[in-house]
Structure formats: structure tokens, C-alpha cells
Design a protein around this motif. Structure first.
Motif, short mmCIF file in Angstrom:
data_model
loop_
_atom_site.label_atom_id
_atom_site.label_comp_id
_atom_site.label_asym_id
_atom_site.label_seq_id
_atom_site.Cartn_x
_atom_site.Cartn_y
_atom_site.Cartn_z
N VAL A 170 47.68 44.25 43.54
CA VAL A 170 47.78 45.34 44.52
C VAL A 170 48.29 46.61 43.83
CG1 VAL A 170 49.01 46.11 46.59
CG2 VAL A 170 48.12 43.76 46.46
N ARG A 171 49.27 46.43 42.97
CA ARG A 171 49.85 47.58 42.26
C ARG A 171 48.85 48.20 41.28
NH1 ARG A 171 55.64 47.06 39.12
NH2 ARG A 171 55.60 49.08 38.02
N ILE A 172 48.14 47.37 40.57
CA ILE A 172 47.15 47.87 39.59
C ILE A 172 46.01 48.57 40.31
CG2 ILE A 172 45.44 47.15 37.88
CD1 ILE A 172 47.43 44.86 37.13
N LYS A 173 45.57 48.02 41.42
CA LYS A 173 44.48 48.65 42.16
C LYS A 173 44.90 50.03 42.66
CE LYS A 173 41.48 48.09 46.17
NZ LYS A 173 41.29 47.36 47.44
N LYS A 174 46.14 50.11 43.14
CA LYS A 174 46.62 51.39 43.64
C LYS A 174 46.71 52.43 42.51
CE LYS A 174 50.46 53.42 46.27
NZ LYS A 174 51.76 53.15 46.91
N ALA A 175 47.09 51.99 41.32
CA ALA A 175 47.28 52.91 40.20
C ALA A 175 45.98 53.27 39.50
CB ALA A 175 48.26 52.30 39.19
N THR A 176 45.05 52.31 39.44
CA THR A 176 43.84 52.53 38.62
C THR A 176 42.54 52.48 39.40
OG1 THR A 176 43.48 50.18 38.13
CG2 THR A 176 45.06 51.36 36.72
N GLY A 177 42.59 51.95 40.61
CA GLY A 177 41.36 51.77 41.38
C GLY A 177 40.58 50.52 40.98
N ARG A 178 41.10 49.78 40.02
CA ARG A 178 40.40 48.59 39.53
C ARG A 178 40.77 47.36 40.36
NH1 ARG A 178 37.05 50.97 35.58
NH2 ARG A 178 38.29 52.60 34.56
N LYS A 179 39.79 46.51 40.57
CA LYS A 179 40.07 45.25 41.25
C LYS A 179 40.63 44.24 40.24
CE LYS A 179 37.00 46.14 45.06
NZ LYS A 179 35.98 45.64 46.00
N LEU A 180 40.96 43.06 40.75
CA LEU A 180 41.71 42.13 39.89
C LEU A 180 40.80 41.15 39.16
CD1 LEU A 180 44.54 41.59 39.00
CD2 LEU A 180 44.90 40.19 41.05
N LEU A 181 39.73 40.69 39.81
CA LEU A 181 38.86 39.73 39.14
C LEU A 181 37.46 39.78 39.73
CD1 LEU A 181 39.62 36.07 40.30
CD2 LEU A 181 40.19 38.12 41.60
N ILE A 182 36.51 39.24 38.96
CA ILE A 182 35.11 39.19 39.37
C ILE A 182 34.75 37.77 39.78
CG2 ILE A 182 32.73 39.35 38.51
CD1 ILE A 182 33.71 41.60 36.64
#
Length: 418
Positions: A170-182
Motif C-alpha cells: 500500500v505504501r509503495i503504491k502510494k509513493a510510486t504508483g506501482r502495484k505489488l505483484l503480477i
């Protein structure tokens, strides 16, 4: 499956102390991709050590390999003397074709303690009969993007539990817009990996086990990842590779062999990736699992089973050959003595100077053995439907798994784990 192959497996006729005896003649070997490449390379050394022998390795391609093997097992002819079979498929084949393979126990049983426990379980059947030797395994860890984690201020070492993983996502998505896994919306995704991490697959003790508390926990985690918007859906293997290359997701929970894909397919991303153990379901839980891996076996229709065995033994029960196949073809050894080789602790420039292989080597000894059997194909079809129902249509994990368990019990005639 089904068809021909009932009865008992034939013993290959060796003694425990004869090392396979003197061998002559020719054998053919079926394999594919880098596995075939490795065997072609080492077959020349084998032939030099055993004058009068010829090993013909045939790359039959992965896509049709199992169709060819099943046709040969059903018909009782047409197979090579040595077959490559993935570890998870081996119990399916020996369960459906019990007389379709040589029983290698008299010659191969002594090597049991030298192989990863989970891989060894895939090659042993009733009364610990040995039907193959493990070749490579796929110990799992978490590949992560160093730049994405750094941008979000997340320490990858802090991902001790899967709850930590979701919070970080959640934190990474908020900071980078990237999701966590495919994931691929048409398969069971990471569910098998999460189940094995907790010590089970789709069956336990011959009973249906897809609605155990462990299974509910695994699918609930996957639904949480979906509900938090942390899953990027891509189609198949090519979608996973392309999505990773484009940085659509910031982690990949998968096996050691992914290292070869990264270095071969994405050399421009050198220095961007790191590797840490998988998060656990509890802070002191198992931090790995297994995905993939293969075995070598001798079908009962082999015309030169002693030479077939001698080649398998040469290839898989020596540290030098195993390490050479890791170095040259990226095949991560199931043979435990090879994991102590200094090569595995070598720092890798691609991973920013991290000794990434050492992470997998340390995890490999802790992979939980799980049960595969002849009904795995039926279970897989039912479980893919259950997973997609939860991930794409928002079904409740517990209810979806209860329904899957009832379907699987009806389809196989097996009882459910209470």
C-alpha cells in the motif's frame, strides 16, 4: 489419464553396491530447453568415461512433452529410455501408470538423504519405492525492485510476514504508483506456493484438503492483495516477463530460476533487483516454498535400463555436474551437497552485489514436502475456478473453497479432511 499401466513396477535389477555395473549400448533421452542443452553437453563426458556407449538427447519441446509421454505410457511403446518429468507431475504419472516406470529403489534408494526432502517426496511412492531421481528444484523467495522500495522508504528486510507485505505494498503504491505483484487471471496464481509454504497442496493423506484453515488463509491473503489494488493482471509467461520488464509490479514472489529470466531478458535492469526470503504467515513461520523443478526417470519400456540409470546417476549424484548445470544452464540443484559450493555465495553484479543464490541455497533446505497424487489435474481445474471467482468476482474465500472441496470430493471419490 488412465489406460495401460496397471500392476507393479519392475525392479531395474541392480544391487545397492554395484554402482550400476558395466554398461554398453545406446539410450535416448527426452527433455527440453536448457535441460536438454545441459544433458547434451554432459553426455559427451559420460560417453568418454563409458566407452561403447551413446547417449542421444532429444529436445522434444515443452509444449507437447507431456502429451507425448502420456501417449507412450498408454500405448506401452514409443518412449525414450530416459524421460524428464517435472517433480509435481511424477506422482500423477506413477499413480496413473504404476507399471509404466522402472522401480529404481535398489540402485537409487541410497541417495535419499542427499536430496532436498520436498523433491525426494515427489519421486517416491508406496513403501518408499523410488521411481526417479530429483534434478532441479525451485526454492521460492521474494524478488523486489530496489528503486521502488527506496522511493517509498520501505526496508525489504522488514517484510517478515505477509501482513507486512500488504502494508508495504500500500505504501509503495502510494509513493510510486506501482502495484505489488503480477498474476494471470486464468490460473491459480500464487495459491500453490502459499499452500506449500504451509505444508500442504490440494490433498493431505489422500483426502481433499482445499478448504483447510491453511487454504482459507492463503486465498484470503490473495483477496486482500486484490482488494487493496495491488495486483496487476497480465496474460501468461510473456505477460509476466513484459510486465516485470516495464516495472508494472515491484515484487515477484517466485523461484530461483527467475534469476536466469531476469539476467537474460532484462540485462538493462542490472542493479535494480534484490532478493529476500518470502514473508511468512507468522513471524516465525516458514519463509520459502517451491515452484517447478524436474526429475529423471526410466520408463518400463526402455530397452537399456541399466545404461539409462547409469546416465541418470552420473548426471545427478555428483557435485561437479550439478554445479556446472547451475552455472551454465541455471538449473538449481536438488542435490544438497552442491548447495555448499562456493559458487553459490558469489556476489552477483546483476543484484547490486548481493549473493542472491545464497539466499535460495539457505532456503532450499526448509522447503516443506507436500503430497501430489494422480488426481492433481482434476484438482487444478477446480481450484483455478475457485481462485478466479474470488479474485475477479469478489467471492468469499471460505465459501469458494468449501464449494471446491465438495466438487473435488465428488470428482475423485475421496473424503475431505475434517
Amino acid at each position: 489419464m488412465g489406460g495401460a499401466g496397471g500392476g507393479e513396477a519392475r525392479d531395474i535389477g541392480g544391487r545397492k553396491d554395484d554402482g550400476g555395473g558395466k554398461v554398453t549400448g545406446k539410450v535416448t533421452v527426452w527433455s527440453w530447453d536448457v535441460a536438454a542443452k545441459a544433458m547434451k553437453r554432459l553426455a559427451r563426458t559420460f560417453e568418454e568415461r563409458h566407452p561403447g556407449t551413446t547417449v542421444d538427447v532429444v529436445d522434444i519441446g515443452y509444449d507437447n512433452a507431456y502429451d507425448k509421454i502420456i501417449v507412450g505410457l498408454r500405448g506401452g511403446s514409443g518412449l525414450a529410455d530416459v524421460l524428464t518429468v517435472s517433480g509435481s507431475h511424477m506422482p500423477r504419472f506413477t499413480g496413473n501408470f504404476p507399471s509404466g516406470f522402472y522401480d529404481l529403489t535398489s540402485l537409487g534408494g541410497r541417495y535419499g538423504g542427499d536430496f532436498d526432502r520436498a523433491a525426494w517426496r515427489t519421486v517416491t511412492g508406496k513403501d518408499s519405492a523410488v521411481f526417479a531421481l530429483p534434478w532441479d528444484i525451485g526454492p521460492c523467495a521474494l524478488y523486489y525492485r530496489r528503486d521502488h522500495f527506496r522511493a517509498a522508504g520501505v526496508d525489504p528486510a522488514s517484510l517478515v510476514t505477509w501482513d507486512d507485505y500488504v502494508t508495504a505494498g500500500v505504501r509503495i503504491k502510494k509513493a510510486t504508483g506501482r502495484k505489488l505483484l503480477i498474476m494471470d487471471s486464468t490460473d491459480a496464481g500464487i495459491l500453490p506456493m502459499l499452500l506449500q509454504q504451509q505444508g500442504q497442496y490440494y490433498f493431505k493423506g489422500g483426502r481433499v484438503a482445499v478448504d483447510t484453515p491453511e487454504a482459507v488463509r492463503a486465498l484470503a491473503l490473495m483477496k486482500t492483495l486484490q482488494d487493496e489494488g495491488l495486483v496487476d493482471y497480465e496474460k501468461g509467461w510473456d505477460g509476466l516477463v513484459t510486465g516485470t520488464k516495464e516495472g508494472k509490479a515491484t515484487t515477484t514472489p517466485t523461484a530461483a530460476w527467475w534469476t536466469g529470466t531476469l539476467t537474460d531478458e532484462m540485462p538493462e535492469l542490472k542493479g535494480r533487483f534484490g532478493v529476500v526470503p518470502l514473508p511468512g504467515f507468522t513471524s516465525d513461520g516458514i519463509r520459502t516454498s517451491n515452484m517447478g523443478g524436474s526429475t529423471l526417470c526410466v520408463p518400463a519400456q526402455s530397452k537399456n535400463p541399466r545404461l539409462a540409470w547409469a546416465f541418470i546417476e552420473f548426471l545427478l549424484t555428483g557435485k561437479a555436474n550439478q554445479v556446472s548445470m547451475l552455472k551454465r544452464e541455471g538449473l538449481f540443484p536438488a542435490y544438497l551437497p552442491a548447495l555448499d559450493d562456493p559458487y553459490l555465495s558469489t556476489k552477483q553484479e546483476y543484484f547490486g552485489g548481493q549473493a542472491a543464490l545464497d539466499v535460495f541455497a539457505r532456503l532450499a533446505r526448509n522447503i516443506p514436502p507436500v503430497e501430489y497424487n494422480k488426481d492433481d489435474a482434476k484438482a487444478t481445474d477446480i481450484m483455478v475456478s475457485a481462485v478466479t471467482g474470488v479474485m475477479l468476482r469478489g467471492k468469499d474465500p471460505r465459501a469458494a473453497l468449501d464449494s471446491a472441496a465438495r466438487q473435488l470430493a465428488a470428482a475423485t471419490g475421496r473424503e475431505r479432511v475434517k
